[in-house]
Design an enzyme around this catalytic site. Structure first.
Site, short mmCIF file in Angstrom:
data_model
loop_
_atom_site.label_atom_id
_atom_site.label_comp_id
_atom_site.label_asym_id
_atom_site.label_seq_id
_atom_site.Cartn_x
_atom_site.Cartn_y
_atom_site.Cartn_z
N TYR A 146 38.37 19.70 100.26
CA TYR A 146 38.79 18.43 99.65
C TYR A 146 40.30 18.35 99.51
O TYR A 146 40.95 19.32 99.13
CB TYR A 146 38.15 18.26 98.28
N LYS B 282 29.48 35.04 69.64
CA LYS B 282 29.50 33.57 69.73
C LYS B 282 29.51 33.16 71.21
O LYS B 282 29.69 34.01 72.09
CB LYS B 282 30.74 33.03 69.01
N MET C 299 32.23 21.69 94.49
CA MET C 299 31.19 21.84 93.47
C MET C 299 30.30 23.05 93.77
O MET C 299 29.93 23.80 92.87
CB MET C 299 30.34 20.57 93.40
N ARG D 173 44.56 27.02 61.50
CA ARG D 173 43.31 26.38 61.89
C ARG D 173 42.46 26.25 60.62
O ARG D 173 42.37 25.20 60.04
CB ARG D 173 42.59 27.19 62.96
#
Ligand SMILES: *Cc1c(COP(=O)(O)O)cnc(C)c1O
Length: 357
Positions: free
Chosen positions: A254, A35, A302, A131
Site C-alpha cells: 500500500y 493487568k 491488515m 496521574r
C-alpha cells in the site's frame, strides 16, 4: 491447513523470570502484575505458573480478580486503580481484595460502606507523575481518616515511578514519598519492573513487577535487561506464503512505500496489523526469517507484510518467520516502530491462535 500464524507462550520462561525477579527483590514480597490479560499472554493461561511462586496478583478489572478467586487463588489480590463504584467496593470486602485508594471520592465511599469485613488498602501517593494519588502533604490526614474507619484493615503506602529506567530517575519521587511517609510506620510498595532491576533502595515491602515477568525490557532497550537472564515468554511466528522477484523500480504494498533499487527477492508473510503487528513499522524494522535477521519491505497490510530475502537466499515458501520472541526481542521491533514492547505484547490480536508450551 490453517493460516500459519501463531503466538507461543512459554510458561517455563515466565516461571524462570519470576525466580529472577525474586533474586533481585531480596526480602520484598512480589505482586505479579497481570493487568491487560497478563500483558497479552492470557491471564487464564499463565496464572497457575505464577501462582507457584508469587505472593500476590495485581490487576485492574474486578472481573479478573473474581475469576482468580474462582480459579482457586486464595492469596492477596491488588486492584491497582482500586474500586470504581460502591458495588465493586462491596466485592472487595466480600472477596478479600486489596484496593488502592487514590482519591477523595473513594475515601467517601469507603466511609459510607456498610460492609463488616475490613478491606486492606493501598494508600496511593502522587509522587510526581500526576496521574492518580494524594499529594504528599495530604497523605498523613488521609491515613488518619483511613485508620479511623472500621471498614479498613491494613494500610500500605503505594507510589509509582515515571522514569525508574533512567539514572537518578527515582530521586525526585523518593523525596516526595519520604515526605508523605513522615511519621507513618506502615509498609510500602513502590517498585515497578524498572525499579526492581535498577533501584534496590525502592524495594521496601512489596514490589510490583509486570513487564519483566514476560521477559521484555522496562526501558524499551533489549540490551538493558541482558544482565538479568530474563527469557521472552511470547513468540509471534508465521511463515512465508508468497515470493516476489522485483526489478529495480518495482514497488511493494500500500502506498508503494518501498521501491526496489535492484533485482531483489522478497517474501510475503502471513502477518498483518490485524494480528497485532504495528502498522507504523518502517522498512528498517527487523524480522527473523529462517535463522537470519532481515528487514521489512513496505507498509504492513491488515493480513500480510513483506520482508527482504536478500540476506536469506535459502528462504522459500513455508520458511519460518519470527516477528518477535526468542530470536528477536520484542523491544527491538518496538523500538524500530516507535513504540515499546509493552504495547506490542498487549496488542496481540484475538484472532491469533495461541499455543502454550
Ligand atoms: C502496570 C503497573 C506496574 C507494573 O509496571 P511494569 O513497568 O510492567 O513493571 C506496577 N505498578 C502499577 C501501579 C502499575 O500500573
Amino acid at each position: 491447513m490453517t493460516r500459519p500464524i501463531s503466538a507461543t507462550i512459554d510458561l517455563q520462561a515466565i516461571g524462570h523470570n519470576l525466580r529472577q525477579v525474586r533474586q533481585q527483590a531480596g526480602h520484598a514480597k512480589v505482586w505479579s502484575v497481570v493487568k491487560a490479560d497478563a500483558y497479552g499472554h492470557g491471564l487464564k493461561r499463565i496464572w497457575s505458573t505464577l501462582a507457584a511462586g508469587t505472593d500476590g496478583f495485581a490487576l485492574l478489572n474486578i472481573e479478573d480478580a473474581l475469576w482468580l478467586r474462582q480459579a482457586g487463588w486464595r492469596g492477596p489480590i491488588l486492584l491497582l486503580e482500586g474500586f470504581f463504584d460502591a458495588d465493586e467496593l462491596a466485592l472487595c470486602h466480600e472477596y478479600g481484595l486489596t484496593t488502592s485508594v487514590h482519591s477523595d471520592w473513594q475515601l467517601a465511599m469507603l466511609a459510607a460502606s456498610q460492609a463488616r469485613k475490613p478491606v486492606n488498602v493501598y494508600l496511593k501517593v502522587n509522587s510526581g507523575m500526576n496521574r492518580l494519588g494524594f499529594r504528599p502533604e495530604e497523605v498523613n490526614a488521609v491515613w488518619q481518616q483511613l485508620q479511623s474507619l472500621a471498614q479498613v484493615g491494613e494500610i500500605t503506602l503505594m507510589a509509582h515511578f515515571a522514569k525508574a529506567d533512567q539514572p537518578g530517575g527515582t530521586d525526585g519521587a523518593m523525596r516526595l514519598i519520604r515526605q508523605a511517609a513522615e511519621g507513618l510506620n506502615i509498609p510500602r510498595s513502590l517498585a515497578n519492573s524498572a525499579a526492581v532491576l535498577w533501584c534496590p533502595e525502592t524495594h521496601y515491602d512489596w514490589v510490583r513487577p509486570g513487564i519483566i515477568l514476560y521477559g521484555a525490557s522496562p526501558s524499551a532497550n533489549s540490551q538493558d535487561i541482558a544482565p538479568f537472564g530474563l527469557r521472552p515468554a511470547m513468540s509471534l511466528r508465521s511463515r512465508i506464503i508468497g515470493i516476489q522477484h522485483l526489478k529495480a523500480g518495482d514497488k511493494v504494498g500500500y502506498g508503494c512505500r518501498y521501491q526496489a533499487t535492484k533485482t531483489q527477492r522478497i517474501g510475503i508473510v502471513a502477518t498483518g496489523y490485524a494480528d497485532g503487528y504495528p502498522r507504523t513499522a518502517p522498512d528498517t524494522t527487523p524480522v527473523w526469517v529462517d535463522g537470519v535477521l532481515t528487514t521489512l519491505t513496505g507498509a504492513v497490510s491488515m493480513d500480510m507484510l513483506a520482508v527482504d530475502l536478500t540476506p536469506c537466499p535459502h528462504a522459500s515458501i513455508g520458511s519460518p518467520v519470527e516477528l518477535w520472541g526468542g530470536n528477536l526481542p520484542v523491544d527491538d521491533v518496538a523500538q524500530a516502530a516507535g513504540t515499546i514492547g509493552y504495547e506490542l505484547l498487549c496488542a496481540l490480536a484475538p484472532r491469533v491462535p495461541v499455543v502454550t508450551v
